[in-house]
Write a protein that holds these residues in place. Structure first.
Motif, PDB file in Angstrom:
ATOM      1  N   MET A   1       0.822  -1.208   0.000  1.00 50.35           N
ATOM      2  CA  MET A   1       0.000   0.000   0.000  1.00 50.35           C
ATOM      3  C   MET A   1       0.858   1.261   0.000  1.00 50.35           C
ATOM      4  O   MET A   1       0.568   2.209  -0.732  1.00 50.35           O
ATOM      5  CB  MET A   1      -0.968  -0.010   1.183  1.00 50.35           C
TER       6      MET A   1
ATOM      7  N   LYS B   1       1.271   1.525  -3.935  1.00 48.14           N
ATOM      8  CA  LYS B   1      -0.106   2.037  -4.023  1.00 48.14           C
ATOM      9  C   LYS B   1      -1.044   0.946  -4.529  1.00 48.14           C
ATOM     10  O   LYS B   1      -1.969   1.190  -5.282  1.00 48.14           O
ATOM     11  CB  LYS B   1      -0.193   3.281  -4.921  1.00 48.14           C
TER      12      LYS B   1
ATOM     13  N   TYR C   1      -3.782  -1.479  -3.520  1.00 54.03           N
ATOM     14  CA  TYR C   1      -4.738  -1.620  -2.433  1.00 54.03           C
ATOM     15  C   TYR C   1      -5.619  -2.860  -2.557  1.00 54.03           C
ATOM     16  O   TYR C   1      -5.998  -3.440  -1.552  1.00 54.03           O
ATOM     17  CB  TYR C   1      -5.617  -0.361  -2.335  1.00 54.03           C
TER      18      TYR C   1
END
Length: 121
Positions: free
Chosen positions: A27, A31, A33
C-alpha cells in the motif's frame, strides 16, 4: 504470541506477521490496495482458523476449521503468485513467503487426511 507446544500455530502466526508487513509495504510503496487487502485477509485467516480449530467443541468442528485454514492457505499462495507475476512482489520475498505458506499447507493437509481417516474408523 509464541506457544511452546504448538509449532503449526507459531508458523501460521509468523506467516501472518510477514503478510501484514507485505500488505503495508504494497500500500505504501506500490499504491496497491486491492491485492494487498486480499492477501492480508487470506494470509491472516490461516492462523485465525487454526486457533479456532484448537478450541473446537467437536471433531467435526475441528476438521471444518482446519479445512478453512487449508483453503485460506491455498488462496494466499495464489495471491503471492499473482503479486509476483504482476511485478508487485520480488522473487526473494515471494520465495520466503511461498515456502512458509506451502509448509503450513502441507501440515494442514496432513492433519485433514488424518482426521478424515480417523473419522471413517
Amino acid at each position: 504470541m509464541k506457544l511452546p507446544n504448538n509449532p503449526l500455530q507459531n508458523k501460521s502466526y509468523d506467516l501472518a506477521l510477514l503478510i501484514v508487513k507485505l500488505s503495508k509495504k504494497l500500500m505504501a510503496e506500490k499504491k496497491e490496495y486491492v491485492l494487498s487487502k486480499q492477501i492480508l485477509r487470506s494470509g491472516t485467516s490461516v492462523g485465525a482458523n487454526i486457533i479456532e480449530a484448537n478450541g473446537a467443541i467437536s471433531k467435526a468442528d475441528f476438521s471444518a476449521k482446519m479445512s478453512i485454514a487449508y483453503k485460506e492457505c491455498l488462496e494466499t499462495k495464489y495471491w503471492l503468485h499473482l503479486l509476483k507475476d504482476s511485478d508487485d512482489l520480488d522473487l526473494v520475498d515471494f520465495n520466503i513467503l511461498f515456502e512458509k505458506a506451502d509448509e503450513i499447507g502441507r501440515i494442514l493437509f496432513s492433519i485433514l487426511k488424518t482426521t478424515r481417516i480417523n473419522k471413517q474408523s
